[in-house]
Design an enzyme around this catalytic site. Sequence first.
Site, mmCIF file in Angstrom:
data_model
loop_
_atom_site.group_PDB
_atom_site.id
_atom_site.type_symbol
_atom_site.label_atom_id
_atom_site.label_comp_id
_atom_site.label_asym_id
_atom_site.label_seq_id
_atom_site.Cartn_x
_atom_site.Cartn_y
_atom_site.Cartn_z
ATOM 1 N N ASP A 161 0.843 -1.201 0.000
ATOM 2 C CA ASP A 161 0.000 0.000 0.000
ATOM 3 C C ASP A 161 0.883 1.257 0.000
ATOM 4 O OD1 ASP A 161 -2.586 -1.544 0.636
ATOM 5 O OD2 ASP A 161 -1.199 -2.159 2.197
ATOM 6 N N HIS A 189 -4.381 -3.612 6.195
ATOM 7 C CA HIS A 189 -4.149 -3.852 4.769
ATOM 8 C C HIS A 189 -5.474 -4.275 4.146
ATOM 9 C CE1 HIS A 189 -2.799 -5.187 0.926
ATOM 10 N NE2 HIS A 189 -3.284 -6.381 1.160
HETATM 11 P P1 NAI Z 1 -1.619 -18.334 -4.298
HETATM 12 O O1 NAI Z 1 -2.963 -18.955 -4.105
HETATM 13 O O2 NAI Z 1 -1.023 -18.233 -5.659
HETATM 14 O O3 NAI Z 1 -0.553 -19.088 -3.388
HETATM 15 C C1 NAI Z 1 -0.789 -19.402 -2.058
HETATM 16 C C2 NAI Z 1 -0.050 -20.689 -1.778
HETATM 17 O O4 NAI Z 1 -0.159 -20.935 -0.394
HETATM 18 C C3 NAI Z 1 -0.630 -21.893 -2.502
HETATM 19 O O5 NAI Z 1 0.401 -22.546 -3.212
HETATM 20 C C4 NAI Z 1 -1.208 -22.745 -1.390
HETATM 21 O O6 NAI Z 1 -1.049 -24.133 -1.641
HETATM 22 C C5 NAI Z 1 -0.339 -22.303 -0.203
HETATM 23 N N1 NAI Z 1 -0.959 -22.478 1.102
HETATM 24 C C6 NAI Z 1 -2.239 -22.263 1.467
HETATM 25 N N2 NAI Z 1 -2.419 -22.544 2.756
HETATM 26 C C7 NAI Z 1 -1.212 -22.920 3.236
HETATM 27 C C8 NAI Z 1 -0.753 -23.349 4.493
HETATM 28 N N3 NAI Z 1 -1.605 -23.458 5.524
HETATM 29 N N4 NAI Z 1 0.537 -23.663 4.642
HETATM 30 C C9 NAI Z 1 1.376 -23.572 3.595
HETATM 31 N N5 NAI Z 1 1.009 -23.197 2.360
HETATM 32 C C10 NAI Z 1 -0.281 -22.869 2.191
HETATM 33 O O7 NAI Z 1 -1.741 -16.902 -3.608
HETATM 34 P P2 NAI Z 1 -0.745 -15.669 -3.736
HETATM 35 O O8 NAI Z 1 -1.163 -14.828 -4.875
HETATM 36 O O9 NAI Z 1 0.655 -16.156 -3.670
HETATM 37 O O10 NAI Z 1 -1.134 -14.849 -2.422
HETATM 38 C C11 NAI Z 1 -0.868 -15.360 -1.146
HETATM 39 C C12 NAI Z 1 -1.541 -14.514 -0.087
HETATM 40 O O11 NAI Z 1 -1.031 -13.199 -0.082
HETATM 41 C C13 NAI Z 1 -3.051 -14.370 -0.272
HETATM 42 O O12 NAI Z 1 -3.676 -14.484 1.001
HETATM 43 C C14 NAI Z 1 -3.203 -12.960 -0.778
HETATM 44 O O13 NAI Z 1 -4.465 -12.431 -0.475
HETATM 45 C C15 NAI Z 1 -2.111 -12.273 0.003
HETATM 46 N N6 NAI Z 1 -1.673 -10.975 -0.516
HETATM 47 C C16 NAI Z 1 -1.324 -10.025 0.432
HETATM 48 C C17 NAI Z 1 -0.865 -8.790 0.044
HETATM 49 C C18 NAI Z 1 -0.503 -7.762 1.058
HETATM 50 O O14 NAI Z 1 -0.202 -6.621 0.656
HETATM 51 N N7 NAI Z 1 -0.473 -8.033 2.362
HETATM 52 C C19 NAI Z 1 -0.766 -8.446 -1.382
HETATM 53 C C20 NAI Z 1 -1.097 -9.504 -2.286
HETATM 54 C C21 NAI Z 1 -1.542 -10.738 -1.838
#
Ligand code: NAI
Length: 328
Positions: A161, A189
């Site tokens: 952000d 966030h």
């Molecule tokens: P993604 O769905 O591509 O990858 C998430 C991965 O985490 C998947 O491979 C899944 O198998 C794994 N996973 C799920 N639960 C798990 C657990 N309990 N233990 C280990 N691995 C686990 O999602 P992406 O795009 O990589 O985003 C990840 C997170 O980051 C989402 O929650 C998204 O909303 C968040 N996010 C946060 C931002 C921020 O500014 N704080 C910005 C962008 C995304």
Amino acid sequence: MKAPVRVAVTGAAGQIGYALLFRIASGEMLGKDQPVILQLLELPLDKAQAALKGVMMELEDCAFPLLAGMVGTDDPEVAFKDADVALLVGARPRGPGMERKDLLLENAKIFTAQGAALNKVASRDVKVLVVGNPANTNAYIAMKSAPDLPAKNFTAMLRLDHNRALSQLANKAGVAVGDIEKLIVWGNHSPTMYPDYRFATVGGASLKDRIGDDDWNANDFIPKVGKRGAAIIEARGLSSAASAANAAIDHVRDWVLGSDGKWVTMGIPSDGSYGIPEGVIFGFPVITKDGEYTMVKDLPVDDFSQKAIDKTLAELEEERSGVSHLLG
Ligand code: NAI
């Protein structure tokens, strides 16, 4: 050569993981003279573990001189063992028809277990950054589930952000991003966060005076930064990944290596400053040095800012009360 630092990353085979790991291994996060051992956690599903294996093969194929070792696992206690830095990226995404409340509860289970595992096996100085959403509340849950670790070591990512706001401000004012200092993003966030450039400067002069457009602040800038994540999803068909990974690198790099006296935004447990209840993980301005962050305190808060801060705090309090029964 320095001793390697152990960096745990959860959700390592996801899209942020794919944009993040290679940069950590190349030295962009902890320095070009700092070897790292990557400890990668994925779900205990064949597909997730296979994808993780593929990512590790690619990391191997990069022959990074600073990559001193790698572990891939589905067990948080293996991933977090002696970890110095833990990037908690993996989280449960919102599925079709899933209510916000259910999303909170599903993630609460994950971050309770991961907090407990960190508590048990991580370095006592582990620096934790929660990226997985809802990031502030997930960080709060992990912190509460790790009573033997210092609460200050649990942080949430507001840096995306912050960076989004910097670029919007630079475009509006016709200045270089790198010349803007003293920007803050307060709060959660989520679209309620409050990007605040009242104190921002360019070359020592007020950015607010230079922009001189309060309507733009209220009606364009703040909503645009708040809804940027949704705009990326609409344009790309996928959520922000490279920019999120970049922000995670910025957050940890500044925390570990220092911000050179500059203000950066981190989601940190409140100490009660600015009327934010103690313990709430809230975006605050900080200066980082020698591996520690210090909040910038006693800034004046005007009526407009107070309303914005109250709104984002109310959302965090609501999230917190939705999971409080799980935290004892
Ligand atoms: P993604 O769905 O591509 O990858 C998430 C991965 O985490 C998947 O491979 C899944 O198998 C794994 N996973 C799920 N639960 C798990 C657990 N309990 N233990 C280990 N691995 C686990 O999602 P992406 O795009 O990589 O985003 C990840 C997170 O980051 C989402 O929650 C998204 O909303 C968040 N996010 C946060 C931002 C921020 O500014 N704080 C910005 C962008 C995304």
